[in-house]
Design a protein around this motif. Structure first.
Motif, short mmCIF file in Angstrom:
data_model
loop_
_atom_site.label_atom_id
_atom_site.label_comp_id
_atom_site.label_asym_id
_atom_site.label_seq_id
_atom_site.Cartn_x
_atom_site.Cartn_y
_atom_site.Cartn_z
N ILE A 91 0.85 -1.18 0.00
CA ILE A 91 0.00 0.00 0.00
C ILE A 91 0.89 1.24 0.00
O ILE A 91 1.87 1.32 0.74
N LEU A 92 0.54 2.20 -0.84
CA LEU A 92 1.22 3.48 -0.90
C LEU A 92 0.29 4.53 -0.31
O LEU A 92 -0.85 4.69 -0.76
N PHE A 93 0.76 5.20 0.73
CA PHE A 93 0.01 6.29 1.36
C PHE A 93 0.71 7.60 0.99
O PHE A 93 1.92 7.72 1.17
N TYR A 94 -0.05 8.58 0.51
CA TYR A 94 0.55 9.85 0.09
C TYR A 94 -0.23 11.02 0.66
O TYR A 94 -1.43 11.15 0.42
N GLY A 95 0.44 11.84 1.42
CA GLY A 95 -0.18 13.03 1.99
C GLY A 95 -1.43 12.69 2.76
O GLY A 95 -1.49 11.69 3.46
N SER A 96 -2.46 13.50 2.58
CA SER A 96 -3.72 13.27 3.28
C SER A 96 -4.76 12.65 2.36
O SER A 96 -5.96 12.77 2.60
N SER A 97 -4.30 11.96 1.32
CA SER A 97 -5.22 11.34 0.37
C SER A 97 -6.20 10.43 1.09
O SER A 97 -5.83 9.69 2.00
N GLU A 98 -7.45 10.48 0.66
CA GLU A 98 -8.47 9.65 1.31
C GLU A 98 -8.40 8.19 0.89
O GLU A 98 -8.97 7.33 1.54
N HIS A 99 -7.71 7.90 -0.22
CA HIS A 99 -7.61 6.53 -0.71
C HIS A 99 -6.14 6.09 -0.77
O HIS A 99 -5.33 6.77 -1.38
N ALA A 100 -5.86 4.96 -0.16
CA ALA A 100 -4.53 4.37 -0.29
C ALA A 100 -4.47 3.67 -1.64
O ALA A 100 -5.49 3.25 -2.18
N ILE A 101 -3.29 3.55 -2.20
CA ILE A 101 -3.11 2.88 -3.48
C ILE A 101 -2.57 1.48 -3.19
O ILE A 101 -1.49 1.34 -2.63
N GLU A 102 -3.33 0.46 -3.57
CA GLU A 102 -2.90 -0.92 -3.35
C GLU A 102 -2.14 -1.38 -4.58
O GLU A 102 -2.65 -1.34 -5.69
N ILE A 103 -0.89 -1.80 -4.35
CA ILE A 103 0.00 -2.20 -5.44
C ILE A 103 0.70 -3.49 -5.04
O ILE A 103 1.08 -3.68 -3.88
N HIS A 127 -7.82 3.32 -11.17
CA HIS A 127 -8.47 3.05 -9.89
C HIS A 127 -8.64 1.56 -9.64
O HIS A 127 -8.82 0.77 -10.56
N ASP A 128 -8.58 1.22 -8.36
CA ASP A 128 -8.76 -0.16 -7.90
C ASP A 128 -10.20 -0.61 -8.14
O ASP A 128 -11.10 0.21 -8.27
N VAL A 129 -10.39 -1.92 -8.09
CA VAL A 129 -11.73 -2.47 -8.08
C VAL A 129 -12.43 -1.93 -6.84
O VAL A 129 -11.82 -1.82 -5.78
N GLY A 130 -13.69 -1.55 -6.95
CA GLY A 130 -14.41 -1.01 -5.81
C GLY A 130 -14.40 0.50 -5.75
O GLY A 130 -15.10 1.09 -4.95
N GLN A 131 -13.58 1.15 -6.58
CA GLN A 131 -13.57 2.61 -6.67
C GLN A 131 -14.26 3.00 -7.97
O GLN A 131 -14.38 2.19 -8.89
#
Length: 101
Positions: free
Chosen positions: A3-15, A43-47
């Protein structure tokens, strides 16, 4: 799955862990040099259907979280491919096959 977390983004990026390990090398290298650039992904599945792009800057918090405790073997060609992409006007793109969801 990483998972990549960036700043205050509401969605984490799953990689995928291996892809994230390669991206981490390129991103850390560019940010260490105080180079800003874009990172794009579908976007991920579910987004909602679509894609996102963020502007990566050294002053914005960034965290890489890996599922596997061991570091995968890194492929220099893959790192070079990602680095070349990061140096273009289109920025660094996460390949679709590495986005999980």
């Amino acid at each position: 799955m990483g998972i990549l977390f960036y700043g205050s983004s509401e969605h984490a990026i799953e990689i995928d862990d291996t892809a994230l390990a390669h991206l981490k090398v390129v991103i850390a290298t560019k940010l260490r040099r105080n180079e800003s650039f874009t990172l794009s992904w579908r976007h991920d599945v579910g987004q909602p259907l679509g894609r996102s792009t963020v502007w990566l800057h050294p002053s914005i918090p960034l965290r890489f979280e890996f599922h596997e405790p061991s570091v995968p073997e890194l492929d220099q060609k893959r790192i070079q491919l990602y680095a070349h992409s990061a140096n273009t006007s289109g920025g660094l793109r996460v390949p679709d096959k590495h986005i999980l969801g």
